[in-house]
Each structure stands twice: as structure tokens, then as C-alpha cells.
Write a protein that holds these residues in place. Structure first.
Motif, PDB file in Angstrom:
ATOM      1  N   ILE A 120      63.090 -12.545  22.990  1.00 18.58           N
ATOM      2  CA  ILE A 120      64.210 -13.393  22.564  1.00 18.58           C
ATOM      3  C   ILE A 120      63.810 -14.278  21.392  1.00 18.58           C
ATOM      4  N   PHE A 121      62.576 -14.784  21.431  1.00 17.98           N
ATOM      5  CA  PHE A 121      62.106 -15.715  20.416  1.00 17.98           C
ATOM      6  C   PHE A 121      61.065 -15.060  19.512  1.00 17.98           C
ATOM      7  N   ASN A 122      60.966 -15.581  18.298  1.00 17.60           N
ATOM      8  CA  ASN A 122      59.955 -15.091  17.374  1.00 17.60           C
ATOM      9  C   ASN A 122      58.569 -15.405  17.942  1.00 17.60           C
ATOM     10  N   PRO A 123      57.744 -14.389  18.223  1.00 20.97           N
ATOM     11  CA  PRO A 123      56.458 -14.621  18.897  1.00 20.97           C
ATOM     12  C   PRO A 123      55.525 -15.551  18.133  1.00 20.97           C
ATOM     13  N   ALA A 124      55.444 -15.398  16.812  1.00 22.99           N
ATOM     14  CA  ALA A 124      54.552 -16.243  16.022  1.00 22.99           C
ATOM     15  C   ALA A 124      54.948 -17.712  16.126  1.00 22.99           C
ATOM     16  N   LEU A 125      56.245 -17.989  16.145  1.00 24.12           N
ATOM     17  CA  LEU A 125      56.695 -19.376  16.267  1.00 24.12           C
ATOM     18  C   LEU A 125      56.486 -19.918  17.669  1.00 24.12           C
ATOM     19  N   VAL A 126      56.572 -19.058  18.675  1.00 30.36           N
ATOM     20  CA  VAL A 126      56.251 -19.490  20.038  1.00 30.36           C
ATOM     21  C   VAL A 126      54.800 -19.968  20.096  1.00 30.36           C
ATOM     22  N   GLY A 127      53.899 -19.188  19.498  1.00 27.94           N
ATOM     23  CA  GLY A 127      52.497 -19.582  19.443  1.00 27.94           C
ATOM     24  C   GLY A 127      52.289 -20.845  18.654  1.00 27.94           C
ATOM     25  N   ARG A 128      52.972 -20.981  17.541  1.00 24.30           N
ATOM     26  CA  ARG A 128      52.808 -22.154  16.688  1.00 24.30           C
ATOM     27  C   ARG A 128      53.293 -23.427  17.377  1.00 24.30           C
TER      28      ARG A 128
END
Length: 335
Positions: A120-128
Motif C-alpha cells: 500500500i505504501f512506498n517501501p523506501a518511504l516506510v523505511g525512511r
């Protein structure tokens, strides 16, 4: 009543594939990566390689040992997530924190939803965002771009342009916007390099213009209105000293500063345009981009964080299913 006739195979294939588009986006990121190497040196290389390797290995182990599937890391999606995560990190971030962010990006942001195409969410931004909340001091210690000699953990640090305007130093922020010499994440230091990537992806039809233009246009209009209102207020305020203070304060709304600072360009071009987490229709993309731009400005100007792009994209990621429900693409043959 007219009937739609579907001819038998062979059918014409456009030539697009997941791996082709993923590696196309990676190619578009090369100019920005080269600039980050020039500005941050060894730190940029260490952070990027660590992030990419961690994302690839994390996805490999999850697919092989948890999902019991044949790992398909060759499609380039894990590599792209690693590069984009690195582009959202400072170049002096310790390796173990980069690894933690990569594992969250892949393990929680992507694989917990079922893998590629289901998140659902952009994975890189979840990590960031996970790293920003968990390690705020390390994530907001910015090496100065172009500070020679270029080192890693003991790099010279300084404030970003958005931090300067957030805490009232609008004059210095304006100077940074003109020269482009500012600290920040790896992917934030050169808007020109990011625009070259945008032109490349548009020319290859990897993405369309709707999301990037709607985000940048919304930020320009919104901050432009705030800037014009603040300057008019300053102009009609009596007292030279008060007027000068108000004019200095009004510069925090300067559209040029907002368009050329922080992660706006990186987010608009490479993060918000993620196929899985953005709307399918062109009208939906404009709504999505407009919402992202508005939320970004609201957080930057009125919120506690100097930067709001990551949060804005994640919020609009959550609204994408709703946008797809009410703004659907026209079906084939429809009016």
C-alpha cells in the motif's frame, strides 16, 4: 448493437515489463547519484551500497525461507527500493542504521503485504520515516555538500535550507536556494540532476507528467499565494523596522526556495510516481499530486518538521484506493 471483436493471437506487445521499467528508473537516477558522489564522496557510496545490499538480501531471505518461493530479486525492484531509501538518508548515517531502515522498508513496507504489486505504501518511504522517528538525531545531522576533504562519519555538518527557513534564517535560506550548496539527503542536492531523470523517464514513457507536474505546480501556487499575502501585509505595515522584519519573515514562503529545497523534487519525480502506490487514472493522478503538494506545504510551513514530502506521499498512498474507487479510468470503448 455493436459488438467488440477480439482477434486471436498473436497480439502486439508493448515491450514493457517490470524489470525494464525498474531498471529504467535506476538509469534515470544515475545523474543524481553521480552528483551525490561528488558532493558527499565515500559516505554516499557506503550508504547506497549498504542500502541496496540490505534490501536485496532481506527480500531474498523472506522469499526463500518465509514465503517458500523462488527469489525473484533480478526484477530490480529491491535494488530500486535500496537506492531510493539511500537517497532519503544523510551520507554520514551509520551502517547499522541503514541496514535497519532497509529491513523495515522491505520486510514491513513491501513483503508484509505480499510482495511486489501488493504494498500500500512506498517501501523506501516506510523505511525512511521509521528511521526518522526512531533515530531523529542521526537522521537530521546533515553533512555539508562539497565540504572537502570528503569523509564519512566525521564529515562537516550543517543546516539544510528548509531548516534555515523553519527556524527563521530566511536570508541564508535564499542564498542556499540560489547556489544549491546545501546539506541534506543524498538525492536532494541537485534539482537539475533530478530533472534530467524526469526528462529521461518521460521520454521513455516510464511515467507520465501528471503526478510530478501537479505536485510541483501545487507547491508553487500555494507558497506563491502565501508569499504574496505575506509581502503585501509587510508592505502595508507602518514602521520601517517592523516592515523589514515582516519582509524577512515572509521569505519563508518563497516558492523558489520550496521548489529547489528538500526532498520535493526527489519525491515528486521518483517517489510519488511509484506504480503500485499511485492512482491508475490520469485524473486520479492529478488529485493525488495536488493533495501531496498541499500536505507538503502545510507541514513545511505550519508543522513541526521542516520537511513534509515523505509524510505527504504516505498519506496520499493511503488515499490511493479511495481515489481509484471514485475516479476510475475510462473502460475500453467507453464514452
Amino acid at each position: 448493437m455493436k459488438k467488440m471483436i477480439v482477434s486471436p493471437s498473436p497480439h502486439i506487445h508493448s515491450g514493457d515489463s517490470i524489470s525494464k521499467n525498474m531498471y529504467g528508473v535506476l538509469a534515470a537516477l544515475i545523474p543524481a547519484f553521480l552528483v551525490s558522489l561528488y558532493c558527499f564522496g565515500l559516505g554516499a557510496l557506503i550508504v547506497t551500497l549498504t542500502s541496496v545490499a540490505s534490501c536485496v538480501l532481506c527480500e531474498y531471505f523472506i522469499l526463500k525461507f518465509l514465503f517458500k518461493k523462488k527469489p525473484a530479486i533480478h526484477d530490480g525492484s529491491a535494488i530500486l527500493t535500496g537506492v531510493l531509501l539511500a537517497f532519503n538518508l544523510p551520507s554520514n548515517l551509520p551502517v547499522w542504521i541503514v541496514i535497519a531502515g532497509a529491513c523495515v522498508a522491505i520486510g514491513i513496507g513491501k513483503m508484509s503485504f505480499g510482495g511486489l504489486g501488493n504494498n500500500i505504501f512506498n517501501p523506501a518511504l516506510v523505511g525512511r520515516v521509521f528511521l526518522l522517528i526512531s533515530f531523529p538525531a542521526q537522521m537530521t545531522t546533515w553533512p555539508v555538500a562539497g565540504a572537502f576533504p570528503m569523509t564519512y562519519l566525521d564529515a562537516e555538518t550543517g543546516a539544510t535550507t528548509l531548516s534555515l527557513i523553519h527556524y527563521g534564517d530566511s536570508i541564508a535560506a535564499a542564498g542556499r536556494a540560489v547556489t544549491g550548496l546545501t546539506g541534506g539527503s543524498l538525492g536532494e542536492v541537485s534539482e537539475i540532476a533530478l530533472l534530467l531523470g524526469l526528462i529521461f523517464m518521460l521520454s521513455r514513457k516510464i511515467i507520465t507528467w501528471h503526478i510530478p507536474v501537479s505536485i510541483l505546480g501545487t507547491v508553487a501556487v500555494f507558497t506563491g499565494l502565501l508569499f504574496a499575502g505575506a509581502m503585501l501585509h509587510a508592505h502595508y505595515t507602518e514602521g520601517t523596522a517592523d516592515m523589514q522584519a515582516l519582509m524577512d519573515s515572509a521569505r519563508i514562503y518563497n516558492p523558489l526556495i520550496h521548489l529547489t529545497s528538500g526532498g520535493l523534487m526527489l519525491g515528486a519525480v521518483f517517489m510519488a510516481t511509484d506504480y503500485v502506490t499511485s492512482p491508475m487514472s490520469k485524473k486520479g493522478m492529478v488529485v493525488y499530486g495536488t493533495g501531496t503538494g498541499i500536505i507538503t506545504v502545510v507541514i513545511r510551513v505550519f508543522g513541526a518538521y521542516p520537511e513534509g514530502m515523505s509524510f505527504a506521499i504516505l498519506i496520499m498512498n493511503a488515499l490511493t484506493p479511495l481515489i481509484n474507487t471514485y475516479i476510475k479510468p475510462k473502460h475500453f470503448g467507453g464514452k
